[in-house]
Structure formats: structure tokens, C-alpha cells
Write a protein that holds these residues in place. Structure first.
Motif, short mmCIF file in Angstrom:
data_model
loop_
_atom_site.label_atom_id
_atom_site.label_comp_id
_atom_site.label_asym_id
_atom_site.label_seq_id
_atom_site.Cartn_x
_atom_site.Cartn_y
_atom_site.Cartn_z
N MET A 84 0.88 -1.11 0.12
CA MET A 84 -0.02 0.14 0.03
C MET A 84 0.88 1.44 0.07
N PHE A 85 2.02 1.17 0.77
CA PHE A 85 2.91 2.54 0.81
C PHE A 85 3.30 2.64 -0.47
N ASN A 86 3.65 1.62 -1.29
CA ASN A 86 4.36 1.89 -2.69
C ASN A 86 3.23 2.14 -3.56
N LEU A 87 1.78 2.05 -3.37
CA LEU A 87 0.94 2.42 -4.19
C LEU A 87 0.61 4.02 -3.93
N LEU A 88 0.75 4.25 -2.95
CA LEU A 88 0.43 5.69 -2.58
C LEU A 88 0.97 6.79 -3.76
N PRO A 89 2.32 6.87 -4.18
CA PRO A 89 2.91 7.77 -5.06
C PRO A 89 2.08 7.60 -6.51
N ASN A 128 -8.10 -2.81 1.75
CA ASN A 128 -6.97 -3.11 2.38
C ASN A 128 -6.85 -2.11 3.86
N GLY A 129 -7.90 -1.54 4.28
CA GLY A 129 -8.07 -0.71 5.31
C GLY A 129 -7.20 0.63 5.48
N VAL A 130 -6.65 1.06 4.18
CA VAL A 130 -5.83 2.20 4.12
C VAL A 130 -7.15 3.66 3.90
N THR A 131 -6.96 4.42 4.97
CA THR A 131 -7.99 5.64 4.99
C THR A 131 -7.03 6.83 4.91
N GLU A 132 -7.60 8.03 4.36
CA GLU A 132 -6.87 9.26 4.26
C GLU A 132 -6.78 9.92 5.65
N TYR A 166 -1.97 9.03 4.83
CA TYR A 166 -2.95 7.91 4.99
C TYR A 166 -2.62 6.92 6.14
N ARG A 167 -3.51 6.21 6.85
CA ARG A 167 -3.38 5.42 7.63
C ARG A 167 -3.68 3.81 7.24
N LEU A 168 -3.11 3.33 7.89
CA LEU A 168 -3.43 1.43 7.85
C LEU A 168 -3.87 1.16 9.21
N GLY A 169 -5.35 1.04 9.29
CA GLY A 169 -5.85 0.78 10.54
C GLY A 169 -5.53 2.10 11.64
N ASP A 170 -4.83 1.73 12.54
CA ASP A 170 -4.47 2.95 13.67
C ASP A 170 -3.25 3.29 13.51
N ARG A 171 -2.43 2.71 12.36
CA ARG A 171 -0.93 2.94 12.35
C ARG A 171 -0.93 4.04 11.05
N LEU A 173 0.51 5.41 7.91
CA LEU A 173 1.35 4.71 6.82
C LEU A 173 2.43 5.91 6.29
N ARG A 174 1.63 7.00 6.06
CA ARG A 174 2.28 8.38 5.68
C ARG A 174 1.66 9.61 6.24
N PRO A 175 2.46 10.32 6.97
CA PRO A 175 1.91 11.47 7.42
C PRO A 175 1.55 12.72 6.29
N ALA A 176 0.53 13.38 6.62
CA ALA A 176 0.01 14.26 5.73
C ALA A 176 1.02 15.50 5.74
N MET A 177 1.37 16.04 4.57
CA MET A 177 2.22 17.28 4.50
C MET A 177 1.41 18.37 4.45
#
Length: 193
Positions: A84-89, A128-132, A166-171, A173-177
Motif C-alpha cells: 500500500m505504501f508503494n501504491l500511494l505515489p 486493505n484498510g487504508v484511509t486518508e 494515509y493510515r493503515l488501521g490505527d497506524r 502509513l504516511r503523514p500528511a504534509m
């Protein structure tokens, strides 16, 4: 003539009622009984030790199974997070491309195809549980936001988003800039007067 002697009679045996063992036999039986009881107690202690060892081994085995299952889940979750992290870009690039499309190209079918591809990527992230991470207009939170600039606006509030987080569950995944407000010039002048 010789006088005959009476036969030898054990006076201890003669003094005891019939059916009861003699004192030396009682003593031997008591000693043997104590010895057997001691052996029995020793064997019971061994059995308790074996039982305790078996229970510890069974508990260790259960803990091992639980730990292996947890590691398997963590590994799967980590693999999904990496994907999921690699799909974000890719999602970011498609969104930026669609946001900057010339108005004259708005009705083109290939542009609708790109929008459809973006929606499929977003659906994959959702599955996959990724939310903005909500950022615009929110109070700045360093746990989920990364300040890249300061601008005029309400102090401590996010006034713009440079890149979605984005978050994956409660973690995270990538902070918002984000662009954070540093306060209005007018409100700063009022507070100094």
C-alpha cells in the motif's frame, strides 16, 4: 530312668491370643509399612513434578502457537502495508494529473479511463484498510501531520495540504504534509496594541 522334659514352649507366643501376629512380626510389618508409605509419598512427589512439568510444557506450546500466529499476522500486515505504501505515489500522481487537466480535454474518453483507474486504486486502498488522514481545517497534530510550510491563517490550524496522508488501521502509513497557519497579520497587530 531319664525324666522326659516337656517340649519347648515359647511363652511370648503362648501369652498372645490367637490370630494376632507376634511383636517381632508387628514390628517388621510396621517398618515395612512405613517404608512403603515413604516410597508412595516419594512417587507422589515425582508424579506431581511430572504433572507440573507437563503443564508448563503444554503452556509453553500454547504460547509458541499463539506467538507464531501473531508473527504470521504481523508479517501479512507488514507485507500489505509495504504494498500500500508503494501504491500511494501512483495515486498521488494520478490525482495531480487529473487536477491539472486542461478544460478543453474534459470530455475525452481516455481521461475518463484515467479517472476509472484512479478509482480502482482508491478502492484497492479501501479494501486493505487504508484511509486518508483528514488534515484541511484540522488542528495541527504532529502524530499525523508533517508541517512543510507556515502561512497566514489561524494559528495552529492546517490551512493547506501539500500531500495527502494515509493510515493503515490505527497506524500512520504516511503523514500528511501540510501548511500550518502562523496567525493573521491583522490579529498580530491587534494583540500588540
Amino acid at each position: 530312668m531319664r525324666e522326659e522334659q516337656p517340649p519347648f514352649v515359647d511363652r511370648r507366643a503362648a501369652s498372645q491370643p490367637e490370630g494376632e501376629p507376634r511383636d517381632d512380626t508387628k514390628e517388621a510389618m510396621t517398618t515395612e509399612s512405613k517404608s512403603l508409605e515413604a516410597q508412595l509419598e516419594e512417587e507422589r512427589e515425582k508424579a506431581q513434578g511430572y504433572l507440573a512439568s507437563w503443564q508448563r510444557a503444554a503452556a509453553d506450546h500454547q504460547n509458541y502457537k499463539r506467538r507464531v500466529e501473531q508473527e504470521r499476522e504481523d508479517s501479512a500486515r507488514l507485507g500489505a502495508a509495504a504494498l500500500m505504501f508503494n501504491l500511494l505515489p501512483l495515486v498521488d500522481d494520478l490525482e495531480r494529473a487529473l487536477d491539472n487537466v486542461d478544460v478543453r480535454l474534459a470530455g475525452m474518453t481516455w481521461l475518463d479511463g484515467i479517472r476509472l483507474i484512479l478509482r480502482k486504486f482508491q478502492a484497492l486502498l479501501d479494501m486493505n484498510g487504508v484511509t486518508e488522514i483528514q488534515a484541511d481545517g484540522q488542528s495541527f497534530d504532529p502524530n499525523v501531520h508533517e508541517a512543510v510550510m507556515f502561512g497566514e491563517g489561524e494559528e495552529g490550524k492546517v490551512i493547506g495540504v501539500a500531500q495527502k496522508g494515509y493510515r493503515l488501521g490505527d497506524r500512520v502509513l504516511r503523514p500528511a504534509m501540510v501548511i500550518v497557519g502562523k496567525g493573521d497579520k491583522a490579529s498580530e497587530q491587534d494583540s500588540t496594541q
